[in-house]
Design a protein around this motif. Structure first.
Motif, PDB file in Angstrom:
ATOM      1  N   SER A  27     -32.187 -40.220  27.298  1.00  0.00           N
ATOM      2  CA  SER A  27     -31.073 -39.877  26.412  1.00  0.00           C
ATOM      3  C   SER A  27     -31.303 -38.539  25.717  1.00  0.00           C
ATOM      4  O   SER A  27     -30.356 -37.785  25.491  1.00  0.00           O
ATOM      5  N   LYS A  28     -32.553 -38.221  25.399  1.00  0.00           N
ATOM      6  CA  LYS A  28     -32.836 -36.909  24.811  1.00  0.00           C
ATOM      7  C   LYS A  28     -32.682 -35.795  25.836  1.00  0.00           C
ATOM      8  O   LYS A  28     -32.141 -34.731  25.538  1.00  0.00           O
ATOM      9  N   ARG A  29     -33.162 -36.017  27.056  1.00  0.00           N
ATOM     10  CA  ARG A  29     -33.078 -34.997  28.109  1.00  0.00           C
ATOM     11  C   ARG A  29     -31.635 -34.698  28.501  1.00  0.00           C
ATOM     12  O   ARG A  29     -31.266 -33.556  28.719  1.00  0.00           O
ATOM     13  N   ASP A  31     -29.003 -35.463  26.671  1.00  0.00           N
ATOM     14  CA  ASP A  31     -28.222 -35.278  25.446  1.00  0.00           C
ATOM     15  C   ASP A  31     -27.026 -36.232  25.406  1.00  0.00           C
ATOM     16  O   ASP A  31     -25.878 -35.823  25.203  1.00  0.00           O
ATOM     17  N   VAL A  32     -27.300 -37.516  25.645  1.00  0.00           N
ATOM     18  CA  VAL A  32     -26.284 -38.547  25.539  1.00  0.00           C
ATOM     19  C   VAL A  32     -26.725 -39.556  24.493  1.00  0.00           C
ATOM     20  O   VAL A  32     -27.893 -39.614  24.112  1.00  0.00           O
ATOM     21  N   LYS A  33     -25.761 -40.362  24.047  1.00  0.00           N
ATOM     22  CA  LYS A  33     -26.060 -41.371  23.043  1.00  0.00           C
ATOM     23  C   LYS A  33     -26.916 -42.481  23.674  1.00  0.00           C
ATOM     24  O   LYS A  33     -26.622 -42.964  24.767  1.00  0.00           O
ATOM     25  N   LYS A  34     -27.985 -42.856  22.990  1.00  0.00           N
ATOM     26  CA  LYS A  34     -28.876 -43.901  23.497  1.00  0.00           C
ATOM     27  C   LYS A  34     -28.139 -45.231  23.482  1.00  0.00           C
ATOM     28  O   LYS A  34     -27.516 -45.601  22.501  1.00  0.00           O
ATOM     29  N   ASP A 108     -17.632 -34.534  31.591  1.00  0.00           N
ATOM     30  CA  ASP A 108     -19.064 -34.284  31.690  1.00  0.00           C
ATOM     31  C   ASP A 108     -19.713 -35.408  32.499  1.00  0.00           C
ATOM     32  O   ASP A 108     -19.444 -36.581  32.267  1.00  0.00           O
ATOM     33  N   ARG A 110     -22.879 -36.290  32.593  1.00  0.00           N
ATOM     34  CA  ARG A 110     -24.177 -36.750  32.096  1.00  0.00           C
ATOM     35  C   ARG A 110     -24.235 -38.259  31.899  1.00  0.00           C
ATOM     36  O   ARG A 110     -25.257 -38.883  32.160  1.00  0.00           O
ATOM     37  N   GLU A 111     -23.142 -38.869  31.452  1.00  0.00           N
ATOM     38  CA  GLU A 111     -23.128 -40.328  31.289  1.00  0.00           C
ATOM     39  C   GLU A 111     -23.293 -41.022  32.634  1.00  0.00           C
ATOM     40  O   GLU A 111     -24.008 -42.013  32.760  1.00  0.00           O
ATOM     41  N   TYR A 114     -26.854 -40.703  33.725  1.00  0.00           N
ATOM     42  CA  TYR A 114     -27.673 -41.604  32.914  1.00  0.00           C
ATOM     43  C   TYR A 114     -27.569 -43.041  33.431  1.00  0.00           C
ATOM     44  O   TYR A 114     -28.573 -43.760  33.518  1.00  0.00           O
TER      45      TYR A 114
END
Length: 131
Positions: A27-29, A31-34, A108, A110-111, A114
């Motif tokens: 989540s840090k890498r 940049d998404v909500k944990k 985006d 990213r989700e 993830y």
């Protein structure tokens, strides 16, 4: 019995630690909500309908596999109707469906990435656990 229970608790503890560590780093890498542990939030109505369909299909196939095994005297010829295989298959399908809907719903990606990474790490840990 006590040693067996301690081994099971140890394996569950290691699994929880590894998954929570993965969630924190990923989540840090990305940049998404944990996400919460073992949560499966729906993205939209389409995701909810598809997820419900996959759950019902899983139950029907599990029941059909059980009936087939009872009729065929638990013959190992139908390995794909084993409960662990059905559950693993539909676990993957649910996460692929969620990733697909996230890719369509959000601009985006990213989700979606993830979700795919989460699926991969869970499959890897379960494969290590069951071997």
């Amino acid at each position: 019995m006590t040693a067996f229970l301690l081994k099971i608790l140890f394996i569950i503890g290691v699994y929880i630690i590894l998954v929570s560590l993965f969630h924190r780093v990923a989540s840090k890498r990305l940049d998404v909500k944990k996400r919460k542990f073992f949560s499966f939030d729906t993205v939209n109505e389409e995701h909810e309908r598809g997820d419900k369909l996959l759950r019902y299909l899983t139950l029907v196939i599990l029941a059909g596999g059980f009936i087939l095994h009872v009729v065929k005297d638990f013959d190992s010829e139908y390995w794909f109707f084993q409960p662990y295989f059905i559950l693993a298959f539909f676990f993957i399908m649910r996460h692929l469906w969620k990733s697909f809907v996230e890719r369509k719903a959000f601009s985006d990606n990213r989700e979606s990435i993830y979700t795919l990474m989460d699926t991969g790490i869970n499959l890897l840990l379960f494969a290590v656990l069951f071997t």
